[in-house]
Design an enzyme around this catalytic site. Sequence first.
Site, short mmCIF file in Angstrom:
data_model
loop_
_atom_site.label_atom_id
_atom_site.label_comp_id
_atom_site.label_asym_id
_atom_site.label_seq_id
_atom_site.Cartn_x
_atom_site.Cartn_y
_atom_site.Cartn_z
N LYS A 693 0.81 -1.16 -0.04
CA LYS A 693 -0.02 0.10 0.04
C LYS A 693 0.89 1.35 -0.09
O LYS A 693 0.18 2.34 -0.22
CB LYS A 693 -1.06 0.09 1.30
CG LYS A 693 -2.15 -0.75 1.03
CD LYS A 693 -3.19 -0.55 2.24
CE LYS A 693 -4.41 -1.58 2.08
NZ LYS A 693 -5.28 -1.15 3.26
N GLY A 694 2.08 1.12 0.29
CA GLY A 694 2.93 2.45 0.65
C GLY A 694 2.71 2.81 2.00
O GLY A 694 1.74 2.88 2.45
N GLU A 697 3.74 7.97 3.84
CA GLU A 697 2.91 9.20 4.39
C GLU A 697 2.22 8.85 5.32
O GLU A 697 1.90 9.78 6.20
CB GLU A 697 1.94 9.37 2.90
CG GLU A 697 2.78 9.69 1.78
CD GLU A 697 3.92 10.78 1.65
OE1 GLU A 697 3.79 11.60 2.55
OE2 GLU A 697 4.49 10.82 0.58
#
Length: 730
Positions: A693-694, A697
Amino acid sequence: MSPQPQAAVGAPLSRVDGRLKVTGKALYAAEHDVEDALHAVMVDASIGRGRITSIDTRDAEAHPGVLRVISHRNAPKLPYRDNAGSNNPPGRRLRVFQDDRVLFHGQPVAVVVARTLEAAQHGASLVKVRYDAEQPSTDLHEAEPGTPTDYARGDAEAGLRSSAVRLDLTYELARNHHNPMEPHATIARWDGDKVTVWDKTQWVMGTHDEIAAVFDLPADSVRVISPFVGGGFGSGLRCWPHTIVAAVAARVTKRPVKLVLTRRQMYFGTGFRPSYAYRLRLGSDRRGRLVAADHRIDAETSSYETFTEAVMPAGQMLYSMPNVSQVYRTVPLDVHTPIWMRGPGFASASFVIESAMDELAHELGVDPIELRRRNEPAEDESTNEPFSTRRLSECYTVGAREFGWDRRNPKPRSTRDGDWLIGLGMAAGVYDPGRFPAQARARLDADGTAVVEAATSDMGPGTYTSQTQVAADALGLTMRTVTFRLGDSLYPPTSPHGGSATMASVGSAVVDACNKVRQQAIKLAVEDRESPLYGVNADDVVVRNGRLHVRNDTTRGETYKSLLARNDRTHLEAGGTYNGAGSDRSAYFAYNATFAEVAVDANLGLVRVRRMLGVYDAGRIISPKLAESQAYGGIVGGIGTALLEHTVTDHRDGRIVNASLADYLVPVNADIPDIKAIYLDGEDNAGNLLGVKGLGEVVQVGVAAAIGNAVFNATGRRVRQLPITAEALL
């Protein structure tokens, strides 16, 4: 094809570039040894708005070592054709040295080029600029907003009127600056009509395309090189004016030119997280079921470009409610253009939404986690799409258990440790990870080693390492036999290195390229009469440690090296592509639950964070060691946003008052508590080949809110502004 054995992915491996960094052999933008390079120092506008009436460069030009002083009076006129591929916001663009207009304090108005840095610095101090100054508009609350962006479902006003419990809250979020360790820098060199630029950038291809557009050059006449980036946090996601200035200076002097920004210049030259004025009206029934929310959001942008970020989505999908209204207005000011900063949009919105949820929980006498559970949506109510995965409830459960949430006293100001008031707080976090088109190239050489290339960046999260892990497993090689190369526009193009997009986007392209090379080798083997694998079904062959073998019979096989040598192949090569999110019809988000314990001095109002925990639903974790570092960095950044970071502007002339690390406060080691990160096991296969998903951030989203909520639990004082200062608690 049989699934490849996974030996590198998921292993807690050390960085492959670690030795280069600790020995000083990793070359950053200003450190490349470009022969015969001159030095450039920019002269910045000392007014916030107006026109240049004169520039006296005589003393500067007379200074020993100074070769040229370039300004709008003598700079070449540049085409500045449209660049649809750049990351620049829509607008007029800042056209450096093209006219006499000053649009913000610190705008480059001249550049001094000299044989030495010292000569350039002193020469810049000798340039005398006179202005016809106008009063700049730099106050978010005093300027006229631009055209709003709206969102609505249901009837928020009617829902609020019918709500048994209503909150009407106003928040102020200060501007933040990125402050990476490495200053932004550029070296530019022209060879005829071709230009090579060594630049600090998080988007090699974006800088490449912008330079081509500004100078109206064909794509193959521009090369951008950026092998190492010493931190970025979003500040390198576009091509800034100083890069163009360096290229102009190199073209004018016909020599390579190096330009390095000072720390002060980065405060008005490389973007910032915009300040916000945010009003939220929230309504629920007596059991805490949300009925309606109305968001009114004002954010600063520049007068010459319109910058926006994703500050609205969290208010649309994080919690279930039938009635939502949002109005997002950018406010044009005489400042330089903001840019995305870690957790862009979502981090700002989360402080407001998660603080309000905590306030509502206190008003209702409901545990903050329980309130969130009662408003857990079954789907993304803004799009009516199912969630690809959503394990936020599990984040709550794991976090509460590991943090000891059951020891929290819900009564504010009830827990003490001597003179310190102790509080616990939590917040939910969500982020929309990027999935952008990307390409990669893989080559397997006859000696059994491989090289994989892509024009991405590594600003610190470990791209070199994680992509090597992905490539090694896809090729069936060991880590030490794979080299991953990045940071050069000659490599296959990739997306920006930001938005939590690199692993899903570049990683998918790398997997595709490496799979193709492995399949070429398998095909070669099963069709080669001299191979032990001749006649075997290709789908039954896997590769481990550089050796192809039948999946259930490791004795039958051969190495890449012997296969290529026998077939007189110097190498096998393939390109890989990833097309982005595509037509996937699911709501793809990463989530977290962040927990904080703070101590507040009852007499002085000083806040100290004692410990923090983040629990993350971020899909498959490629590299646990790197992931842990990401969480630590995001939490540290969130502590800065919550308690320290605040850009101060003098509205009389637009000057940033605290443009230095002596005055703009960021967390140091003494501010950082016991930090722990937990990643839930699992994959999210929506739209990428890796199940990721990353996570770069999401790890910062919700941190400031968790700290603010803990401060309320400790003191009974609700602070609706960032940063939370001692003055606000006294």
